[in-house]
Structures are given as C-alpha cells and as structure tokens.
Design a protein around this motif. Structure first.
Motif, PDB file in Angstrom:
ATOM      1  N   GLY A  70      31.476  32.770  38.417  1.00 48.89           N
ATOM      2  CA  GLY A  70      32.523  32.695  37.380  1.00 48.89           C
ATOM      3  C   GLY A  70      32.124  32.335  36.079  1.00 48.89           C
ATOM      4  O   GLY A  70      31.350  31.600  35.538  1.00 48.89           O
ATOM      5  N   GLN A  71      32.882  33.058  35.155  1.00 53.90           N
ATOM      6  CA  GLN A  71      32.870  32.710  33.746  1.00 53.90           C
ATOM      7  C   GLN A  71      33.946  32.147  32.932  1.00 53.90           C
ATOM      8  O   GLN A  71      33.944  31.311  32.264  1.00 53.90           O
ATOM      9  N   LYS A 159      39.945  48.638  41.722  1.00 52.75           N
ATOM     10  CA  LYS A 159      41.677  48.311  41.979  1.00 52.75           C
ATOM     11  C   LYS A 159      41.600  46.844  42.250  1.00 52.75           C
ATOM     12  O   LYS A 159      42.799  46.423  42.467  1.00 52.75           O
ATOM     13  N   GLU A 160      40.565  46.086  41.937  1.00 55.45           N
ATOM     14  CA  GLU A 160      40.732  44.655  41.917  1.00 55.45           C
ATOM     15  C   GLU A 160      41.832  43.992  40.955  1.00 55.45           C
ATOM     16  O   GLU A 160      41.600  44.351  39.795  1.00 55.45           O
ATOM     17  N   PRO A 161      42.530  43.087  41.466  1.00 51.95           N
ATOM     18  CA  PRO A 161      43.693  42.613  40.578  1.00 51.95           C
ATOM     19  C   PRO A 161      43.167  42.066  39.356  1.00 51.95           C
ATOM     20  O   PRO A 161      43.439  41.740  38.319  1.00 51.95           O
ATOM     21  N   PHE A 162      41.944  41.057  39.651  1.00 55.39           N
ATOM     22  CA  PHE A 162      41.134  40.344  38.783  1.00 55.39           C
ATOM     23  C   PHE A 162      39.725  40.394  38.673  1.00 55.39           C
ATOM     24  O   PHE A 162      39.306  40.991  39.899  1.00 55.39           O
ATOM     25  N   ASP A 163      39.146  40.154  37.559  1.00 54.73           N
ATOM     26  CA  ASP A 163      37.674  40.034  37.775  1.00 54.73           C
ATOM     27  C   ASP A 163      36.854  38.907  37.951  1.00 54.73           C
ATOM     28  O   ASP A 163      35.602  38.757  37.912  1.00 54.73           O
ATOM     29  N   ASP A 164      37.803  37.847  37.812  1.00 54.29           N
ATOM     30  CA  ASP A 164      37.185  36.610  37.858  1.00 54.29           C
ATOM     31  C   ASP A 164      38.270  35.536  38.473  1.00 54.29           C
ATOM     32  O   ASP A 164      39.205  36.164  39.121  1.00 54.29           O
ATOM     33  N   PHE A 165      38.076  34.417  38.467  1.00 64.09           N
ATOM     34  CA  PHE A 165      39.007  33.369  39.211  1.00 64.09           C
ATOM     35  C   PHE A 165      40.380  33.455  38.679  1.00 64.09           C
ATOM     36  O   PHE A 165      40.316  33.454  37.263  1.00 64.09           O
ATOM     37  N   PRO A 181      36.885  35.946  43.604  1.00 60.69           N
ATOM     38  CA  PRO A 181      36.165  37.264  44.016  1.00 60.69           C
ATOM     39  C   PRO A 181      35.111  36.901  44.967  1.00 60.69           C
ATOM     40  O   PRO A 181      34.504  35.845  44.677  1.00 60.69           O
ATOM     41  N   LEU A 182      34.590  37.838  45.692  1.00 65.46           N
ATOM     42  CA  LEU A 182      33.493  37.758  46.790  1.00 65.46           C
ATOM     43  C   LEU A 182      32.615  38.728  46.379  1.00 65.46           C
ATOM     44  O   LEU A 182      31.504  38.668  47.242  1.00 65.46           O
TER      45      LEU A 182
END
Length: 340
Positions: A70-71, A159-165, A181-182
């Motif tokens: 995570g960033q 299609k991921e809703p977010f790219d991080d926590f 995210p996994l």
C-alpha cells in the motif's frame, strides 16, 4: 512438556512453529475445521515492518507472502469528504499460506475441537487460541464485540473500484467498510458495524461494482481489551493467547500483530503465569484507553473538554508507533475521522 494448542489461526500457528522448535516439548495442535476447509477468516492487511521480524522468528521471509504494497489509504467520511492517509508499510498478504508454512512439520489434528476434560489428562498446558470463542476459559462478562462479514472477490482487469486501500467510516465510529487489494484483480471487501448495518453496505457495494464472488465468511471480533478479559487462565491447565484474551486493537479492529505478539509473550513466560499476565497487561495497556474512547463515541457520550486528554494520549501513542501501524498519523486526520 506436553502442550495442546487449540485453534490454528495467527497466534496458534506461530505457537506451533516456535514451541515445536524446542525438543523438550511435545506439541499437538487442534483445529476444528477440516484441513481442506481451513481458512484465515479475518482481513489480510497488516504492517510489513513488524511482520517481517515475526515471520523471521519462524524461519520465513515475509516478503514472499506480500500481495499488495500500500501507498495510501482513502478514508471516506461521506458527503464527498475524505482523508488520504500516507502508508508506510501497510500491505495485504497471503495470510493462509503463511499460516500453512508456519505449521509445516508440526502435528495438527484437523476437524477436531476436543472438550477441555478430554485434553486435561494428556497435556500439561492447554493453550486457548480459539479467538472470539474462548472455549477453554471462563466467560467474560459485559464484553463488547462487533459482527463482521467479508468477501473475497475478483474483478475483470481494469475494472477494480480502487487501486489501493479504501475504508468508509460509519457514523459514531461504530465500524467501517474495507476494500483491500490482493493483486491480479482480487480483493477483500467487508465491513464490521456495532449497529449491525454492515451487510447492507457490503451488498450495495457488490451491486455497484460488478465482480465474481469467490468466498464469503463472517465472524464476530472481540473489542474488549485484555485488562477486561481476565482471567487469562482457568486456574488449572488452560491459558489464553491472542484474541481469546482481547488482543485486538479496538480503533482498527486489527488483531494479527497483537495476537502474534501475545503468542511471543507466552513463549517467553510459559513457566510463570503471573509474569505472563503482567507482560500482557503492560504490552496492551493502551488498548483499555482506546476501548473507552470507542465506547464513548458509539454511545454519543464523548466530550472533548472531559475526554480530550485521553484522545491526545491515543494520538501520541499512534504517532510514536507509525512504523508499527504502517501509516502516517496526523492529529487533523484523527479528529476528522472521529467527527470531532
């Protein structure tokens, strides 16, 4: 010594690995789920800065298990308001594979949850690492717990809703929704809410963002701190380790690192239960203050004039332990998330 470890989650797996290294011990693990159904039920986010050392104690390299580094973490406060928290070591990781590797070469009896009276004749110590269930210890009165649900899902590429926590805070700090995210389109989404509205929000999220549901799990999480979870033993052979004696940080609902720390404290003090009790109470002393803060917020009784000093102590604790929590801690963010 003949030692039974009951419950092979985070704390139980760590104990099996470390205690089995001592050839003076005969250690047997018991896990109620069959081996092919054994799962790591709660969320898979933790702080790499701490877990690296704990995994090393077990002869493992934690980097081998990291799925997402995570960033930043967005905390959605509603009404188009949010907080962007910079992360410093928070990761999602393959928790189940780490547990499985910790217990390799140890004796585990899966699909068994023996009664205490079945174990007592054969073992010198019975370690209760059954988490919320606390099966081998006296009941805790007036405790507080939060119901949780979590899905493992898969999204189509891009299609991921977010790219991080991502977190969404619920009103009065009664709980939150999480998206972790996994990697490779996989994610954990879930929620816990003292007011029991968590399922509704998760269902809305699943309907909003199309995905394939891989697995659904649910479990309650104990928020009551160790100081309110005594006794830690039954006065005979059973002793609690991990969430069974309240090692979940109430503000975040996070128990992976605290429960593993608790297992290490037991290993260091296993021949002196009084020293173990004192070590646990000292290590997790701040949890009682955090628990009080959460109770006041949920009940709508928090007053800055009366309770502001307690909140300052919590902030100072987390600020001084940024490396442990894996995030940048700012008072402005804490006030905003707390709606103060």
């Amino acid at each position: 010594m003949k030692i039974a470890v009951v419950g092979i989650g985070v704390a139980g797996a760590y104990l099996m690995n470390r205690l089995s290294d001592d050839h003076d011990n005969q250690v047997v693990g018991f896990e109620r789920m069959p081996q092919d159904q054994h799962d790591a039920v709660c969320a898979w986010a933790t702080c790499e800065n701490v877990m690296a050392g704990l995994a090393k104690n077990c002869g493992l390299n934690f980097d081998d298990y990291v799925l997402h580094d995570g960033q930043h973490m967005i905390v959605d406060l509603g009404s188009k308001d949010s907080v962007d928290i910079k992360l410093r070591g928070m990761v999602s990781y393959d928790k189940l594979r780490l547990i499985q590797d910790m217990i390799k070469g140890t004796e585990i009896k899966f699909g068994r949850a023996p009664r205490k009276d079945e174990l007592e004749p054969d073992f010198d110590i019975i370690i209760d690492s059954t988490g919320f269930h606390r099966n081998y210890l006296p009941r805790v009165g007036n405790e507080m717990w939060i119901p949780c649900v979590q899905y493992k899902v898969r999204y189509q590429p891009g299609k991921e809703p977010f790219d991080d926590f991502y977190l969404k805070s619920f009103p009065s700090m009664s709980g939150y929704f999480w998206y972790f995210p996994l990697g490779n389109g996989y994610a954990h989404i879930g929620a816990g809410d003292f007011m029991k509205n968590h399922n509704h929000f998760v269902d809305e999220f699943l309907n909003k963002y199309d995905c394939e549901v891989i697995k659904k799990v649910g479990r309650p999480v104990r928020l009551t701190p160790p100081a309110s979870c005594e006794p830690f033993t039954d006065g005979k052979k059973s002793v609690g380790v991990g969430e069974s004696i309240g090692t979940v940080y109430p503000l975040l609902g996070e128990g992976i690192i605290p429960s593993t720390w608790c297992a290490e404290l037991f290993i260091r003090n296993m021949h002196d239960m009084r020293a173990y009790r004192e070590a646990v109470l000292e290590k997790f002393k701040i949890y009682s203050l955090v628990f009080k803060f959460i109770q006041l917020k949920i009940a709508g009784k928090f007053r800055m004039v009366r309770h502001g000093m307690d909140m300052l102590k919590i902030y100072q604790h987390m600020k001084s332990e940024e490396e442990r929590y894996g995030m940048e801690v700012r008072m402005a963010d804490m006030l905003k998330v707390s709606r103060i």
